[in-house]
Write a protein that holds these residues in place. Structure first.
Motif, PDB file in Angstrom:
ATOM      1  N   LEU A 125      -7.698   4.488   2.452  1.00 24.42           N
ATOM      2  CA  LEU A 125      -6.413   4.105   1.872  1.00 24.42           C
ATOM      3  C   LEU A 125      -6.363   2.590   1.699  1.00 24.42           C
ATOM      4  CD1 LEU A 125      -3.915   6.341   3.898  1.00 24.42           C
ATOM      5  CD2 LEU A 125      -4.810   6.742   1.603  1.00 24.42           C
ATOM      6  N   ASN A 126      -5.865   2.138   0.566  1.00 20.74           N
ATOM      7  CA  ASN A 126      -5.731   0.700   0.373  1.00 20.74           C
ATOM      8  C   ASN A 126      -4.521   0.183   1.144  1.00 20.74           C
ATOM      9  OD1 ASN A 126      -3.420   1.266  -1.209  1.00 20.74           O
ATOM     10  ND2 ASN A 126      -4.648   1.385  -3.076  1.00 20.74           N
ATOM     11  N   TYR A 127      -4.315  -1.146   1.097  1.00 18.36           N
ATOM     12  CA  TYR A 127      -3.257  -1.761   1.900  1.00 18.36           C
ATOM     13  C   TYR A 127      -1.883  -1.192   1.551  1.00 18.36           C
ATOM     14  CZ  TYR A 127       0.021  -5.298   3.592  1.00 18.36           C
ATOM     15  OH  TYR A 127       1.066  -5.943   4.211  1.00 18.36           O
ATOM     16  N   ARG A 128      -1.603  -1.055   0.245  1.00 18.64           N
ATOM     17  CA  ARG A 128      -0.292  -0.559  -0.165  1.00 18.64           C
ATOM     18  C   ARG A 128      -0.044   0.854   0.344  1.00 18.64           C
ATOM     19  NH1 ARG A 128       0.927   0.336  -6.446  1.00 18.64           N
ATOM     20  NH2 ARG A 128      -0.487   2.068  -5.996  1.00 18.64           N
ATOM     21  N   ASP A 129      -1.035   1.716   0.217  1.00 22.65           N
ATOM     22  CA  ASP A 129      -0.863   3.100   0.669  1.00 22.65           C
ATOM     23  C   ASP A 129      -0.797   3.205   2.185  1.00 22.65           C
ATOM     24  OD1 ASP A 129      -0.789   4.019  -1.910  1.00 22.65           O
ATOM     25  OD2 ASP A 129      -2.907   4.524  -2.012  1.00 22.65           O
ATOM     26  N   ARG A 130      -1.552   2.342   2.870  1.00 22.81           N
ATOM     27  CA  ARG A 130      -1.480   2.348   4.343  1.00 22.81           C
ATOM     28  C   ARG A 130      -0.070   1.993   4.799  1.00 22.81           C
ATOM     29  NH1 ARG A 130      -6.313  -0.628   4.097  1.00 22.81           N
ATOM     30  NH2 ARG A 130      -5.283  -2.504   4.905  1.00 22.81           N
ATOM     31  N   MET A 131       0.491   0.975   4.170  1.00 28.10           N
ATOM     32  CA  MET A 131       1.838   0.570   4.534  1.00 28.10           C
ATOM     33  C   MET A 131       2.872   1.628   4.133  1.00 28.10           C
ATOM     34  SD  MET A 131       2.293  -2.186   6.196  1.00 28.10           S
ATOM     35  CE  MET A 131       1.214  -3.453   6.860  1.00 28.10           C
ATOM     36  N   ARG A 132       2.736   2.156   2.941  1.00 26.06           N
ATOM     37  CA  ARG A 132       3.734   3.083   2.405  1.00 26.06           C
ATOM     38  C   ARG A 132       3.749   4.413   3.134  1.00 26.06           C
ATOM     39  NH1 ARG A 132       4.030   5.145  -3.926  1.00 26.06           N
ATOM     40  NH2 ARG A 132       5.874   6.475  -3.689  1.00 26.06           N
ATOM     41  N   TYR A 133       2.576   4.948   3.428  1.00 29.05           N
ATOM     42  CA  TYR A 133       2.511   6.315   3.953  1.00 29.05           C
ATOM     43  C   TYR A 133       2.262   6.404   5.459  1.00 29.05           C
ATOM     44  CZ  TYR A 133       2.111   7.548  -0.990  1.00 29.05           C
ATOM     45  OH  TYR A 133       2.337   7.688  -2.343  1.00 29.05           O
ATOM     46  N   VAL A 134       1.761   5.327   6.060  1.00 27.92           N
ATOM     47  CA  VAL A 134       1.369   5.409   7.472  1.00 27.92           C
ATOM     48  C   VAL A 134       2.175   4.449   8.349  1.00 27.92           C
ATOM     49  CG1 VAL A 134      -0.533   5.224   9.121  1.00 27.92           C
ATOM     50  CG2 VAL A 134      -0.967   6.117   6.817  1.00 27.92           C
ATOM     51  N   ILE A 135       2.123   3.157   8.041  1.00 26.04           N
ATOM     52  CA  ILE A 135       2.680   2.147   8.942  1.00 26.04           C
ATOM     53  C   ILE A 135       4.197   2.052   8.844  1.00 26.04           C
ATOM     54  CG2 ILE A 135       2.592  -0.262   9.658  1.00 26.04           C
ATOM     55  CD1 ILE A 135      -0.011   1.311  10.087  1.00 26.04           C
ATOM     56  N   LEU A 136       4.716   1.870   7.631  1.00 28.17           N
ATOM     57  CA  LEU A 136       6.165   1.643   7.489  1.00 28.17           C
ATOM     58  C   LEU A 136       7.020   2.825   7.946  1.00 28.17           C
ATOM     59  CD1 LEU A 136       6.441  -0.409   4.166  1.00 28.17           C
ATOM     60  CD2 LEU A 136       6.532  -1.215   6.533  1.00 28.17           C
ATOM     61  N   PRO A 137       6.637   4.087   7.678  1.00 33.12           N
ATOM     62  CA  PRO A 137       7.473   5.185   8.196  1.00 33.12           C
ATOM     63  C   PRO A 137       7.587   5.176   9.717  1.00 33.12           C
ATOM     64  CG  PRO A 137       6.035   5.987   6.465  1.00 33.12           C
ATOM     65  CD  PRO A 137       5.583   4.591   6.774  1.00 33.12           C
ATOM     66  N   GLN A 138       6.501   4.827  10.404  1.00 31.84           N
ATOM     67  CA  GLN A 138       6.560   4.767  11.866  1.00 31.84           C
ATOM     68  C   GLN A 138       7.331   3.539  12.339  1.00 31.84           C
ATOM     69  OE1 GLN A 138       2.794   6.009  13.960  1.00 31.84           O
ATOM     70  NE2 GLN A 138       1.939   5.880  11.887  1.00 31.84           N
ATOM     71  N   ALA A 139       7.138   2.411  11.638  1.00 34.23           N
ATOM     72  CA  ALA A 139       7.864   1.195  12.013  1.00 34.23           C
ATOM     73  C   ALA A 139       9.363   1.363  11.791  1.00 34.23           C
ATOM     74  CB  ALA A 139       7.334   0.009  11.208  1.00 34.23           C
ATOM     75  N   ALA A 140       9.730   2.147  10.779  1.00 34.74           N
ATOM     76  CA  ALA A 140      11.145   2.345  10.477  1.00 34.74           C
ATOM     77  C   ALA A 140      11.872   3.014  11.640  1.00 34.74           C
ATOM     78  CB  ALA A 140      11.299   3.178   9.208  1.00 34.74           C
ATOM     79  N   ARG A 141      11.216   3.952  12.295  1.00 35.36           N
ATOM     80  CA  ARG A 141      11.837   4.613  13.448  1.00 35.36           C
ATOM     81  C   ARG A 141      12.119   3.603  14.560  1.00 35.36           C
ATOM     82  NH1 ARG A 141      11.229  10.035  14.517  1.00 35.36           N
ATOM     83  NH2 ARG A 141      10.646   9.559  16.665  1.00 35.36           N
ATOM     84  N   ILE A 142      11.176   2.698  14.772  1.00 41.53           N
ATOM     85  CA  ILE A 142      11.343   1.695  15.817  1.00 41.53           C
ATOM     86  C   ILE A 142      12.428   0.691  15.430  1.00 41.53           C
ATOM     87  CG2 ILE A 142      10.145  -0.094  17.156  1.00 41.53           C
ATOM     88  CD1 ILE A 142       7.508   1.352  16.441  1.00 41.53           C
TER      89      ILE A 142
END
Length: 218
Positions: A125-142
């Protein structure tokens, strides 16, 4: 002529609540857009972006909000860009909010387990997809609880906009107090209205914090 504090005066103050809510909501949205960009820049691999956004955050966190309001309102006039009190307050509060939300969300992004990013990279996954689908959804909960907590601070911060003449809750209280000379009654009502706006949000932030803490512990 001095007049007593009555129902009409109370309604005048209550009417100004809409401007406090509008200013808080729009500044929060504007600050959120800027804050997301700052958070992503702070966690990027580009050193220049990290340095610039770090300086931005330190500038706005290291100076009083009152000074920021003065600089935007009077500074724009010096450079030939006259702003009315509404636009100046909105701009200053949005810039202020973007710095604080950017730092809050930066911490939430970095709180996501490093293995999540490594796994996403392994899946090509490129940077945009990593952020969009993996990192940001988890960070949003926090981020939910501290973000709501900051919104409470932003609502209270709108009271400083009265200094530049913006007609919000505190400014309406000042006007009524000048007409009635009953500061205890007037500002007691103003304080109760602020409390009724902020206390439910504070309770929501605590509840969300406990909820997500339990979810993480499972």
């Amino acid at each position: 002529m001095i007049r007593p504090f009555g129902f009409n005066e109370f309604l005048f103050i209550l009417t100004a609540v809409q401007w406090t809510i509008a200013l808080s909501a729009i500044a929060f949205c504007g600050g959120g857009l800027g804050g997301l960009g700052i958070a992503l820049a702070r966690t990027s691999s580009m050193k220049l972006l990290r340095l610039v956004t770090t300086g931005y955050i330190r500038l706005f966190q290291g100076t009083p909000l009152l000074m920021q309001l003065f600089l935007v309102y009077f500074g724009a006039n010096i450079f030939g860009l006259p702003l009315n009190a509404w636009i100046a307050a909105l701009l200053a509060l949005s810039l202020h909010a973007s710095a604080f939300l950017g730092e809050i969300w930066r911490g939430c992004i970095q709180a996501v387990a490093p293995g999540q990013n490594e796994a996403a990279t392994a899946l090509a996954l490129n940077y945009r997809d990593r952020m969009r689908y993996v990192i940001l959804p988890q960070a949003a909960r926090i981020a939910v609880a501290p973000t709501v907590g900051f919104l409470v601070q932003l609502i209270k911060g709108t009271s400083l906009a009265s200094i530049i003449g913006f007609m919000e809750l505190t400014r309406s209280g000042q006007i009524i107090n000048n007409a009635t000379f009953e500061p205890f009654k007037v500002f007691g009502v103003v304080a109760l209205i602020y409390f009724s706006l902020c206390w439910p949000l504070s309770l929501l932030a605590r509840r969300l914090e406990r909820h997500f803490a339990r979810s993480t512990a499972r």
